[in-house]
Design a protein around this motif. Structure first.
Motif, PDB file in Angstrom:
ATOM      1  N   ILE A 126       3.312  10.109  -6.434  1.00  0.00           N
ATOM      2  CA  ILE A 126       3.595   8.662  -6.363  1.00  0.00           C
ATOM      3  C   ILE A 126       4.500   8.260  -7.528  1.00  0.00           C
ATOM      4  O   ILE A 126       5.452   7.496  -7.361  1.00  0.00           O
ATOM      5  CB  ILE A 126       2.296   7.839  -6.416  1.00  0.00           C
ATOM      6  N   TRP A 127       4.199   8.753  -8.724  1.00  0.00           N
ATOM      7  CA  TRP A 127       4.985   8.352  -9.894  1.00  0.00           C
ATOM      8  C   TRP A 127       6.415   8.879  -9.817  1.00  0.00           C
ATOM      9  O   TRP A 127       7.320   8.276 -10.370  1.00  0.00           O
ATOM     10  CB  TRP A 127       4.283   8.828 -11.181  1.00  0.00           C
ATOM     11  N   HIS A 130      -4.198   4.618  -3.467  1.00  0.00           N
ATOM     12  CA  HIS A 130      -4.709   5.729  -2.670  1.00  0.00           C
ATOM     13  C   HIS A 130      -4.701   5.431  -1.176  1.00  0.00           C
ATOM     14  O   HIS A 130      -5.180   6.228  -0.379  1.00  0.00           O
ATOM     15  CB  HIS A 130      -6.132   6.088  -3.126  1.00  0.00           C
ATOM     16  N   ALA A 131      -4.130   4.281  -0.798  1.00  0.00           N
ATOM     17  CA  ALA A 131      -4.027   3.886   0.614  1.00  0.00           C
ATOM     18  C   ALA A 131      -5.392   3.977   1.314  1.00  0.00           C
ATOM     19  O   ALA A 131      -5.563   4.691   2.302  1.00  0.00           O
ATOM     20  CB  ALA A 131      -2.972   4.723   1.342  1.00  0.00           C
ATOM     21  N   LEU A 132      -6.354   3.252   0.776  1.00  0.00           N
ATOM     22  CA  LEU A 132      -7.707   3.248   1.332  1.00  0.00           C
ATOM     23  C   LEU A 132      -8.165   1.814   1.624  1.00  0.00           C
ATOM     24  O   LEU A 132      -9.348   1.492   1.491  1.00  0.00           O
ATOM     25  CB  LEU A 132      -8.684   3.918   0.343  1.00  0.00           C
ATOM     26  N   ALA A 133      -7.201   0.977   2.023  1.00  0.00           N
ATOM     27  CA  ALA A 133      -7.540  -0.440   2.238  1.00  0.00           C
ATOM     28  C   ALA A 133      -8.622  -0.593   3.302  1.00  0.00           C
ATOM     29  O   ALA A 133      -9.470  -1.475   3.213  1.00  0.00           O
ATOM     30  CB  ALA A 133      -6.291  -1.227   2.620  1.00  0.00           C
ATOM     31  N   GLY A 134      -8.605   0.293   4.295  1.00  0.00           N
ATOM     32  CA  GLY A 134      -9.580   0.200   5.382  1.00  0.00           C
ATOM     33  C   GLY A 134     -10.966   0.683   4.977  1.00  0.00           C
ATOM     34  O   GLY A 134     -11.952   0.360   5.644  1.00  0.00           O
ATOM     35  N   ILE A 144       0.862  -1.190   0.000  1.00  0.00           N
ATOM     36  CA  ILE A 144       0.000   0.000   0.000  1.00  0.00           C
ATOM     37  C   ILE A 144       0.896   1.237   0.000  1.00  0.00           C
ATOM     38  O   ILE A 144       1.932   1.259   0.674  1.00  0.00           O
ATOM     39  CB  ILE A 144      -0.911  -0.040   1.246  1.00  0.00           C
ATOM     40  N   SER A 145       0.493   2.247  -0.754  1.00  0.00           N
ATOM     41  CA  SER A 145       1.295   3.471  -0.828  1.00  0.00           C
ATOM     42  C   SER A 145       1.545   4.049   0.566  1.00  0.00           C
ATOM     43  O   SER A 145       0.613   4.146   1.367  1.00  0.00           O
ATOM     44  CB  SER A 145       0.552   4.503  -1.674  1.00  0.00           C
TER      45      SER A 145
END
Ligand SMILES: Cc1ncc(COP(=O)(O)O)c(C=O)c1O
Length: 354
Positions: free
Chosen positions: A265-266, A215-219, A33-34
Protein backbone atom coordinates in the motif's frame (compact mmCIF):
# COMPACT_ATOMS: atom_id res chain seq x y z
CA UNK A 1 -37.32 2.23 2.34
CA UNK A 2 -36.72 5.58 0.63
CA UNK A 3 -33.71 6.05 -1.60
CA UNK A 4 -32.52 9.43 -0.37
CA UNK A 5 -29.06 10.56 -1.51
CA UNK A 6 -26.43 9.11 0.85
CA UNK A 7 -24.67 10.98 3.65
CA UNK A 8 -21.67 8.59 3.62
CA UNK A 9 -19.54 7.37 0.76
CA UNK A 10 -20.09 3.84 -0.44
CA UNK A 11 -23.91 3.77 -0.62
CA UNK A 12 -23.83 1.20 -3.38
CA UNK A 13 -27.52 0.32 -3.23
CA UNK A 14 -28.57 3.91 -4.00
CA UNK A 15 -25.91 4.21 -6.72
CA UNK A 16 -26.71 0.88 -8.38
CA UNK A 17 -30.39 1.83 -8.60
CA UNK A 18 -29.47 5.08 -10.35
CA UNK A 19 -26.94 3.40 -12.64
CA UNK A 20 -29.40 0.55 -13.33
CA UNK A 21 -26.85 -2.13 -12.60
CA UNK A 22 -25.82 -4.56 -9.88
CA UNK A 23 -23.79 -3.00 -7.09
CA UNK A 24 -20.77 -5.19 -7.96
CA UNK A 25 -20.71 -3.61 -11.44
CA UNK A 26 -20.02 -0.16 -9.97
CA UNK A 27 -16.55 1.32 -9.84
CA UNK A 28 -16.71 2.95 -6.42
CA UNK A 29 -14.57 6.03 -5.82
CA UNK A 30 -16.93 7.30 -3.12
CA UNK A 31 -15.73 5.23 -0.15
CA UNK A 32 -12.07 5.74 0.63
CA UNK A 33 -11.10 2.09 0.93
CA UNK A 34 -7.91 0.43 -0.29
CA UNK A 35 -8.45 -1.23 -3.70
CA UNK A 36 -6.08 -4.11 -2.78
CA UNK A 37 -7.63 -5.69 0.23
CA UNK A 38 -8.55 -7.64 2.09
CA UNK A 39 -5.19 -9.36 1.87
CA UNK A 40 -4.94 -13.09 1.17
CA UNK A 41 -3.60 -13.58 4.70
CA UNK A 42 -6.64 -11.92 6.24
CA UNK A 43 -9.08 -13.92 4.11
CA UNK A 44 -7.28 -17.13 5.07
CA UNK A 45 -7.41 -16.20 8.76
CA UNK A 46 -11.17 -15.62 8.49
CA UNK A 47 -11.60 -19.02 6.82
CA UNK A 48 -9.52 -20.72 9.50
CA UNK A 49 -11.62 -19.08 12.21
CA UNK A 50 -14.90 -20.52 10.87
CA UNK A 51 -14.83 -23.50 13.28
CA UNK A 52 -14.89 -20.97 16.13
CA UNK A 53 -18.30 -19.66 15.11
CA UNK A 54 -20.23 -21.69 17.72
CA UNK A 55 -18.29 -19.96 20.50
CA UNK A 56 -18.43 -16.48 21.99
CA UNK A 57 -15.36 -14.32 21.52
CA UNK A 58 -13.24 -13.49 24.57
CA UNK A 59 -15.20 -10.60 26.13
CA UNK A 60 -11.90 -9.00 27.15
CA UNK A 61 -10.26 -9.54 23.73
CA UNK A 62 -7.02 -10.39 25.55
CA UNK A 63 -5.12 -11.92 22.62
CA UNK A 64 -6.06 -9.13 20.22
CA UNK A 65 -5.28 -6.37 22.74
CA UNK A 66 -1.93 -7.99 23.42
CA UNK A 67 -1.15 -8.15 19.68
CA UNK A 68 -2.21 -4.52 19.17
CA UNK A 69 -0.14 -3.47 22.18
CA UNK A 70 2.95 -5.25 20.87
CA UNK A 71 2.52 -3.69 17.43
CA UNK A 72 1.99 -0.18 18.84
CA UNK A 73 4.30 -0.20 21.86
CA UNK A 74 1.45 0.22 24.37
CA UNK A 75 0.19 -1.91 27.26
CA UNK A 76 -2.87 -3.98 26.20
CA UNK A 77 -5.24 -2.30 28.67
CA UNK A 78 -4.73 1.02 26.82
CA UNK A 79 -6.34 -0.46 23.71
CA UNK A 80 -9.89 -1.67 23.03
CA UNK A 81 -11.19 -3.29 19.82
CA UNK A 82 -14.59 -2.22 18.51
CA UNK A 83 -17.19 -2.90 15.87
CA UNK A 84 -15.60 -0.36 13.51
CA UNK A 85 -14.32 2.94 14.83
CA UNK A 86 -17.93 4.16 14.51
CA UNK A 87 -18.91 2.11 17.57
CA UNK A 88 -16.01 3.58 19.54
CA UNK A 89 -16.93 7.09 18.42
CA UNK A 90 -20.38 6.60 19.96
CA UNK A 91 -18.71 5.66 23.26
CA UNK A 92 -16.25 8.57 23.02
CA UNK A 93 -19.16 10.97 22.48
CA UNK A 94 -20.83 9.66 25.62
CA UNK A 95 -17.57 10.23 27.50
CA UNK A 96 -17.61 13.85 26.27
CA UNK A 97 -21.01 14.33 27.90
CA UNK A 98 -19.45 16.30 30.77
CA UNK A 99 -17.99 18.95 28.39
CA UNK A 100 -19.73 22.33 28.14
CA UNK A 101 -19.67 21.84 24.33
CA UNK A 102 -17.59 20.03 21.76
CA UNK A 103 -15.71 21.83 18.99
CA UNK A 104 -15.84 20.37 15.50
CA UNK A 105 -13.70 21.89 12.78
CA UNK A 106 -16.01 21.79 9.78
CA UNK A 107 -16.31 20.45 7.14
CA UNK A 108 -16.21 17.38 9.34
CA UNK A 109 -17.00 13.69 9.00
CA UNK A 110 -20.79 13.51 9.40
CA UNK A 111 -20.76 10.74 11.97
CA UNK A 112 -19.40 13.12 14.64
CA UNK A 113 -22.73 14.95 14.54
CA UNK A 114 -24.62 11.65 14.86
CA UNK A 115 -22.55 10.51 17.82
CA UNK A 116 -22.55 13.83 19.71
CA UNK A 117 -26.22 14.52 19.10
CA UNK A 118 -27.07 11.01 20.26
CA UNK A 119 -25.13 11.63 23.46
CA UNK A 120 -26.88 14.99 23.98
CA UNK A 121 -23.60 16.95 23.75
CA UNK A 122 -23.79 20.54 22.46
CA UNK A 123 -21.74 21.07 19.29
CA UNK A 124 -19.92 24.22 18.22
CA UNK A 125 -18.70 24.40 14.61
CA UNK A 126 -15.43 26.11 13.83
CA UNK A 127 -15.68 26.64 10.09
CA UNK A 128 -12.44 26.12 8.16
CA UNK A 129 -12.11 27.57 4.67
CA UNK A 130 -10.32 24.59 3.13
CA UNK A 131 -8.24 26.84 0.86
CA UNK A 132 -6.75 28.49 3.97
CA UNK A 133 -4.38 27.09 6.64
CA UNK A 134 -5.96 24.99 9.43
CA UNK A 135 -7.39 27.27 12.18
CA UNK A 136 -4.90 26.40 14.96
CA UNK A 137 -4.99 29.82 16.63
CA UNK A 138 -8.78 29.87 16.79
CA UNK A 139 -8.73 26.40 18.33
CA UNK A 140 -6.29 27.54 21.00
CA UNK A 141 -8.58 30.43 21.86
CA UNK A 142 -11.54 28.06 22.22
CA UNK A 143 -9.68 25.78 24.64
CA UNK A 144 -11.05 26.86 28.03
CA UNK A 145 -10.60 23.62 29.96
CA UNK A 146 -14.32 22.81 29.83
CA UNK A 147 -14.84 22.23 26.12
CA UNK A 148 -14.11 19.05 24.21
CA UNK A 149 -12.55 18.71 20.77
CA UNK A 150 -12.80 16.09 18.04
CA UNK A 151 -9.97 16.30 15.52
CA UNK A 152 -9.73 14.15 12.43
CA UNK A 153 -6.18 13.39 11.36
CA UNK A 154 -5.64 12.93 8.46
CA UNK A 155 -8.70 15.05 7.86
CA UNK A 156 -11.69 13.78 5.93
CA UNK A 157 -12.76 15.16 3.43
CA UNK A 158 -9.67 17.31 2.67
CA UNK A 159 -6.91 14.72 3.20
CA UNK A 160 -4.88 17.24 5.22
CA UNK A 161 -2.32 15.75 7.61
CA UNK A 162 -2.25 17.73 10.86
CA UNK A 163 1.16 17.94 12.59
CA UNK A 164 1.35 16.43 16.07
CA UNK A 165 3.28 19.48 17.32
CA UNK A 166 0.22 21.68 16.61
CA UNK A 167 -2.18 19.30 18.37
CA UNK A 168 -0.14 18.72 21.53
CA UNK A 169 -0.69 22.20 23.06
CA UNK A 170 -4.45 21.73 22.59
CA UNK A 171 -4.38 18.72 24.90
CA UNK A 172 -3.57 21.09 27.76
CA UNK A 173 -6.50 23.35 26.91
CA UNK A 174 -9.44 21.01 26.26
CA UNK A 175 -11.21 18.78 28.79
CA UNK A 176 -11.18 15.93 26.24
CA UNK A 177 -9.51 15.56 22.85
CA UNK A 178 -10.62 12.78 20.51
CA UNK A 179 -8.21 12.16 17.62
CA UNK A 180 -9.94 10.19 14.88
CA UNK A 181 -7.02 8.62 12.98
CA UNK A 182 -9.09 6.37 10.71
CA UNK A 183 -6.78 7.06 7.74
CA UNK A 184 -3.40 7.32 9.51
CA UNK A 185 -2.26 3.83 8.40
CA UNK A 186 -2.05 5.01 4.80
CA UNK A 187 1.13 6.88 5.73
CA UNK A 188 4.29 4.86 6.35
CA UNK A 189 5.22 4.97 10.07
CA UNK A 190 7.94 7.66 9.80
CA UNK A 191 5.44 10.04 8.18
CA UNK A 192 2.57 9.39 10.59
CA UNK A 193 1.47 12.08 13.03
CA UNK A 194 -0.35 9.71 15.37
CA UNK A 195 -1.09 10.63 18.97
CA UNK A 196 -1.02 6.99 20.11
CA UNK A 197 2.48 7.38 21.65
CA UNK A 198 1.19 10.37 23.66
CA UNK A 199 -1.56 8.40 25.41
CA UNK A 200 0.37 7.78 28.67
CA UNK A 201 1.01 11.54 28.95
CA UNK A 202 -2.59 12.71 28.55
CA UNK A 203 -5.47 11.06 30.48
CA UNK A 204 -7.90 13.28 28.51
CA UNK A 205 -6.82 11.90 25.11
CA UNK A 206 -8.80 9.33 23.10
CA UNK A 207 -7.42 7.99 19.82
CA UNK A 208 -9.68 6.15 17.37
CA UNK A 209 -8.29 3.90 14.66
CA UNK A 210 -10.00 1.93 11.93
CA UNK A 211 -8.99 -1.25 10.13
CA UNK A 212 -11.78 -0.95 7.60
CA UNK A 213 -10.10 1.43 5.15
CA UNK A 214 -6.47 0.35 4.97
CA UNK A 215 -7.29 -3.37 5.16
CA UNK A 216 -10.51 -3.07 3.11
CA UNK A 217 -12.69 -4.66 5.79
CA UNK A 218 -15.56 -2.17 5.83
CA UNK A 219 -18.08 -5.01 5.59
CA UNK A 220 -16.57 -6.86 8.55
CA UNK A 221 -16.45 -3.82 10.89
CA UNK A 222 -13.25 -3.44 12.85
CA UNK A 223 -11.51 -0.64 14.72
CA UNK A 224 -9.84 0.07 18.02
CA UNK A 225 -9.53 2.88 20.53
CA UNK A 226 -6.54 3.98 22.54
CA UNK A 227 -7.25 5.67 25.89
CA UNK A 228 -6.45 5.41 29.58
CA UNK A 229 -7.49 2.00 31.02
CA UNK A 230 -10.19 3.51 33.26
CA UNK A 231 -11.82 5.12 30.21
CA UNK A 232 -11.87 1.84 28.30
CA UNK A 233 -13.20 -0.08 31.31
CA UNK A 234 -16.05 2.43 31.51
CA UNK A 235 -16.81 1.86 27.82
CA UNK A 236 -16.92 -1.89 28.33
CA UNK A 237 -19.48 -1.40 31.06
CA UNK A 238 -21.56 0.77 28.74
CA UNK A 239 -21.52 -1.25 25.57
CA UNK A 240 -23.02 -4.58 24.55
CA UNK A 241 -20.83 -7.61 25.19
CA UNK A 242 -18.90 -9.15 22.24
CA UNK A 243 -19.15 -6.31 19.69
CA UNK A 244 -16.24 -7.83 17.73
CA UNK A 245 -17.05 -11.34 16.47
CA UNK A 246 -14.58 -14.20 16.18
CA UNK A 247 -14.12 -13.66 12.43
CA UNK A 248 -13.30 -9.97 12.87
CA UNK A 249 -10.99 -10.86 15.73
CA UNK A 250 -9.09 -13.36 13.57
CA UNK A 251 -8.96 -10.87 10.68
CA UNK A 252 -7.53 -8.19 12.96
CA UNK A 253 -4.78 -10.48 14.22
CA UNK A 254 -3.76 -11.37 10.67
CA UNK A 255 -4.01 -7.76 9.45
CA UNK A 256 -1.71 -6.44 12.17
CA UNK A 257 0.92 -9.04 11.23
CA UNK A 258 0.77 -8.47 7.47
CA UNK A 259 3.75 -6.21 6.86
CA UNK A 260 4.05 -7.21 3.18
CA UNK A 261 0.51 -5.93 2.57
CA UNK A 262 1.29 -2.64 4.32
CA UNK A 263 4.46 -2.18 2.26
CA UNK A 264 2.47 -2.76 -0.93
CA UNK A 265 0.00 0.00 0.00
CA UNK A 266 2.77 2.45 0.92
CA UNK A 267 4.52 1.80 -2.43
CA UNK A 268 1.31 2.14 -4.49
CA UNK A 269 -0.23 5.24 -2.93
CA UNK A 270 2.10 8.22 -3.53
CA UNK A 271 2.61 7.69 -7.29
CA UNK A 272 -1.04 6.67 -7.87
CA UNK A 273 -2.29 9.73 -5.98
CA UNK A 274 0.18 11.98 -7.80
CA UNK A 275 -1.00 10.75 -11.21
CA UNK A 276 -4.66 11.11 -10.26
CA UNK A 277 -4.06 14.61 -8.93
CA UNK A 278 -2.26 15.61 -12.12
CA UNK A 279 -5.01 14.11 -14.28
CA UNK A 280 -7.73 15.94 -12.34
CA UNK A 281 -5.81 19.20 -12.56
CA UNK A 282 -5.63 18.83 -16.33
CA UNK A 283 -9.43 18.62 -16.65
CA UNK A 284 -11.37 21.85 -17.23
CA UNK A 285 -12.83 23.40 -14.07
CA UNK A 286 -11.40 20.85 -11.61
CA UNK A 287 -8.96 21.67 -8.83
CA UNK A 288 -7.88 18.87 -6.48
CA UNK A 289 -6.60 19.91 -3.06
CA UNK A 290 -3.31 18.34 -1.99
CA UNK A 291 -4.08 15.25 0.10
CA UNK A 292 -1.84 13.08 2.28
CA UNK A 293 -3.82 9.83 2.10
CA UNK A 294 -5.97 7.70 -0.19
CA UNK A 295 -8.54 10.26 -1.35
CA UNK A 296 -8.63 13.70 -2.92
CA UNK A 297 -11.10 16.53 -2.40
CA UNK A 298 -11.76 18.26 -5.71
CA UNK A 299 -13.22 21.73 -6.25
CA UNK A 300 -15.45 21.86 -9.30
CA UNK A 301 -16.45 24.89 -11.37
CA UNK A 302 -19.68 23.11 -12.35
CA UNK A 303 -22.32 21.74 -9.93
CA UNK A 304 -21.44 18.21 -8.88
CA UNK A 305 -24.85 16.43 -8.65
CA UNK A 306 -25.43 16.33 -12.46
CA UNK A 307 -21.80 15.28 -12.95
CA UNK A 308 -22.20 12.51 -10.38
CA UNK A 309 -25.39 11.35 -12.09
CA UNK A 310 -23.79 11.33 -15.55
CA UNK A 311 -20.82 9.33 -14.24
CA UNK A 312 -23.20 6.79 -12.72
CA UNK A 313 -25.58 6.49 -15.65
CA UNK A 314 -23.00 6.56 -18.45
CA UNK A 315 -19.97 4.94 -16.79
CA UNK A 316 -21.19 3.16 -13.63
CA UNK A 317 -18.66 5.20 -11.70
CA UNK A 318 -19.57 6.49 -8.24
CA UNK A 319 -17.96 9.62 -6.81
CA UNK A 320 -18.72 11.20 -3.42
CA UNK A 321 -20.63 14.46 -3.67
CA UNK A 322 -20.12 16.81 -0.74
CA UNK A 323 -23.71 17.94 -0.22
CA UNK A 324 -23.67 16.48 3.28
CA UNK A 325 -20.88 18.93 4.17
CA UNK A 326 -22.80 22.25 4.25
CA UNK A 327 -19.53 24.23 4.17
CA UNK A 328 -18.63 22.64 0.83
CA UNK A 329 -22.01 22.42 -0.92
CA UNK A 330 -22.39 21.38 -4.54
CA UNK A 331 -19.04 22.54 -5.93
CA UNK A 332 -16.83 19.85 -4.41
CA UNK A 333 -16.51 16.09 -4.74
CA UNK A 334 -14.23 13.51 -3.18
CA UNK A 335 -12.63 10.54 -4.92
CA UNK A 336 -10.67 7.61 -3.52
CA UNK A 337 -7.31 6.80 -5.06
CA UNK A 338 -7.67 3.39 -6.73
CA UNK A 339 -5.42 1.33 -9.02
CA UNK A 340 -3.70 3.27 -11.83
CA UNK A 341 -5.99 1.62 -14.45
CA UNK A 342 -9.15 2.47 -12.48
CA UNK A 343 -7.95 6.03 -11.90
CA UNK A 344 -7.48 6.39 -15.67
CA UNK A 345 -11.04 5.14 -16.19
CA UNK A 346 -12.29 7.84 -13.84
CA UNK A 347 -10.27 10.54 -15.58
CA UNK A 348 -11.49 9.48 -19.02
CA UNK A 349 -15.11 9.38 -17.82
CA UNK A 350 -14.81 12.78 -16.16
CA UNK A 351 -13.27 14.17 -19.36
CA UNK A 352 -16.29 12.92 -21.30
CA UNK A 353 -18.89 14.22 -18.81
CA UNK A 354 -17.42 17.68 -18.26
C1 LIG B 1 -12.94 10.05 9.30
C2 LIG B 1 -13.63 8.76 9.54
N1 LIG B 1 -13.65 8.25 10.77
C3 LIG B 1 -14.27 7.09 11.03
C4 LIG B 1 -14.91 6.38 10.04
C5 LIG B 1 -15.62 5.11 10.41
O1 LIG B 1 -14.83 4.02 10.12
P1 LIG B 1 -15.19 2.54 10.60
O2 LIG B 1 -15.48 1.77 9.36
O3 LIG B 1 -13.96 2.06 11.29
O4 LIG B 1 -16.36 2.61 11.51
C6 LIG B 1 -14.92 6.87 8.75
C7 LIG B 1 -15.62 6.13 7.68
O5 LIG B 1 -15.86 6.63 6.61
C8 LIG B 1 -14.26 8.08 8.48
O6 LIG B 1 -14.24 8.61 7.25
Amino acid sequence: MTSAPPSHGGDRVWAAALARCQDNELLDFSASISPFGPSAGVVQAIQQALPRLPHYPDPQYRVLRQALGTALGLAPDWLLPGNGSAELLTLAARMLGDCSEVILVTPAFGDYFRALTGAGVPIRRLVWDVFQPFPWEKLKELGDGRRGLILNNPHNPTGALLPRREILPLLERFAWVVADEAFMDFLPPPEQESLLPELPNFPNLIVLRSLTKFHALAGLRLGFAGAAPQVLTQWQNWRDPWPVGVLAEAAALAAIEDQAFAQKIWRWLPPARGELEQGLNALPGLKPLPGAVNFLLVASAVPVPPLQEALLKNHRILIRDCLSFPELGDRFFRVAVRTPAENQRLLAALGECL
